[in-house]
Design an enzyme around this catalytic site. Structure first.
Site, PDB file in Angstrom:
ATOM      1  N   ALA A  54       1.471   9.850  -3.176  1.00  0.00           N
ATOM      2  CA  ALA A  54       1.474   9.965  -1.296  1.00  0.00           C
ATOM      3  C   ALA A  54       0.485   9.464  -0.556  1.00  0.00           C
ATOM      4  O   ALA A  54      -0.536   9.633   0.626  1.00  0.00           O
ATOM      5  CB  ALA A  54       1.524  10.930  -0.593  1.00  0.00           C
ATOM      6  N   ASP A  55      -0.531   8.582  -1.615  1.00  0.00           N
ATOM      7  CA  ASP A  55      -2.303   8.104  -1.594  1.00  0.00           C
ATOM      8  C   ASP A  55      -2.154   7.225  -1.942  1.00  0.00           C
ATOM      9  O   ASP A  55      -3.274   7.076  -2.526  1.00  0.00           O
ATOM     10  CB  ASP A  55      -3.093   9.866  -1.181  1.00  0.00           C
ATOM     11  CG  ASP A  55      -4.166   9.036  -0.577  1.00  0.00           C
ATOM     12  OD1 ASP A  55      -4.204   7.842   0.166  1.00  0.00           O
ATOM     13  OD2 ASP A  55      -4.974   9.300  -0.532  1.00  0.00           O
ATOM     14  N   VAL A  56      -1.355   5.659  -1.712  1.00  0.00           N
ATOM     15  CA  VAL A  56      -1.223   4.642  -2.365  1.00  0.00           C
ATOM     16  C   VAL A  56      -2.574   3.702  -2.021  1.00  0.00           C
ATOM     17  O   VAL A  56      -2.096   2.186  -1.887  1.00  0.00           O
ATOM     18  CB  VAL A  56       0.266   4.553  -2.992  1.00  0.00           C
ATOM     19  CG1 VAL A  56      -0.360   3.042  -3.966  1.00  0.00           C
ATOM     20  CG2 VAL A  56       1.386   4.859  -3.048  1.00  0.00           C
ATOM     21  N   HIS A  57      -3.938   4.024  -1.521  1.00  0.00           N
ATOM     22  CA  HIS A  57      -4.816   3.262  -1.328  1.00  0.00           C
ATOM     23  C   HIS A  57      -5.379   2.231  -2.480  1.00  0.00           C
ATOM     24  O   HIS A  57      -5.144   2.449  -3.617  1.00  0.00           O
ATOM     25  CB  HIS A  57      -6.168   3.828  -0.627  1.00  0.00           C
ATOM     26  CG  HIS A  57      -6.191   4.820  -1.009  1.00  0.00           C
ATOM     27  ND1 HIS A  57      -7.498   4.821  -1.922  1.00  0.00           N
ATOM     28  CD2 HIS A  57      -6.982   6.299  -1.218  1.00  0.00           C
ATOM     29  CE1 HIS A  57      -7.828   5.580  -2.450  1.00  0.00           C
ATOM     30  NE2 HIS A  57      -7.420   6.933  -1.514  1.00  0.00           N
ATOM     31  N   ASN A  60      -6.927   4.444  -5.303  1.00  0.00           N
ATOM     32  CA  ASN A  60      -6.327   4.640  -6.458  1.00  0.00           C
ATOM     33  C   ASN A  60      -4.823   4.098  -7.105  1.00  0.00           C
ATOM     34  O   ASN A  60      -4.397   4.415  -7.835  1.00  0.00           O
ATOM     35  CB  ASN A  60      -4.973   5.563  -5.143  1.00  0.00           C
ATOM     36  CG  ASN A  60      -6.016   7.206  -5.233  1.00  0.00           C
ATOM     37  OD1 ASN A  60      -6.712   7.453  -5.858  1.00  0.00           O
ATOM     38  ND2 ASN A  60      -5.325   7.708  -4.653  1.00  0.00           N
TER      39      ASN A  60
END
Length: 240
Positions: A54-57, A60
């Site tokens: 839930a944090d695919v910047h 990452n």
């Protein structure tokens, strides 16, 4: 697991973050194919596991030296219910076909409309008209932002500057950055207004999913602007 001065190290990964790698379009592996591979892996985690990163910047998502992809930092993980999953599939199928009523039914099926079942289903036709209007306005805004050479994904009201187009490619006289800013601002306000008027309430996991899709949209805009993930057959659009 090895402890290094307060840092928990499970496995060392040799590679670069996602946005630092750009492959030749004519090579064996293109930037487009890399984005699609990452997107398909993420979609598979949603569909098969029910849990997703839930944090695919970009920080990452790594491209390793051996060419493999690596998702790191699972400190933020979302979970999707079967009901939301089915509704998202319907939504993904209906939107590219401009099936506004089908898209509205998908939102109702997701439980996004507050009220009784009868009240929710009575909102399908009005919501379908709202979706069509909003989509047409978003499409028009995006096209004008491209004409003005504004980054579609990262632009905000305060970040749109004057003089975004060179003299050789001036936009029509009626088109300027202040106009775009005003339209973007009005669009956001109208989305909020429609949400309140129709009683829209999206599940938390839906918001997390949309956030990740915006990250992938940014990858596309910056690395492979010609890629259309909605129509490209290489993109897995099934969550089951």
């Amino acid at each position: 697991m090895e402890e290094l001065k307060g840092i928990s190290l499970m496995q060392y990964l040799d590679g670069d973050d996602f946005t630092r790698r750009k492959y030749n379009r004519n090579g064996a592996r293109t930037t487009e194919s890399l984005i699609i591979e990452a997107l398909n892996a993420w979609i598979a985690s949603v569909g098969v596991c029910g849990n997703f990163h839930a944090d695919v910047h970009a920080g990452n998502l790594f491209v390793l030296d051996n060419g493999m992809l690596a998702f790191i930092d699972f400190g933020s993980v979302g979970e999707i219910s079967p009901k939301t999953k089915r509704s998202l599939e319907d939504l993904a199928r209906c939107l590219p076909m401009n099936d506004w009523r089908g898209a509205a039914r998908a939102l109702v099926g997701m439980g996004a409309i507050m009220g009784t079942d009868a009240e929710a289903y009575a909102m399908i036709d009005p919501l379908a008209r709202d979706l069509q209007d909003l989509t047409e306005r978003v499409d028009s805004l995006v096209q004008d932002m491209i004409l003005m050479d504004v980054n579609v994904t990262t632009a905000s009201i305060g970040a749109i500057a004057e003089g975004g187009v060179s003299a050789a490619g001036m936009p029509p006289p009626q088109l300027n950055s202040l106009d775009i800013a005003e339209r973007a601002n009005r669009l956001v306000l109208d989305v909020v207004d429609i949400g309140e008027k129709r009683g829209l309430r999206f599940p938390r996991e839906f918001a997390l999913l949309i956030k990740q899709m915006l990250y992938f949209d940014r990858f596309v805009q910056e690395l492979a602007p010609e890629l259309d993930v909605f129509t490209d057959d290489r993109v897995n659009k099934q969550l089951t």
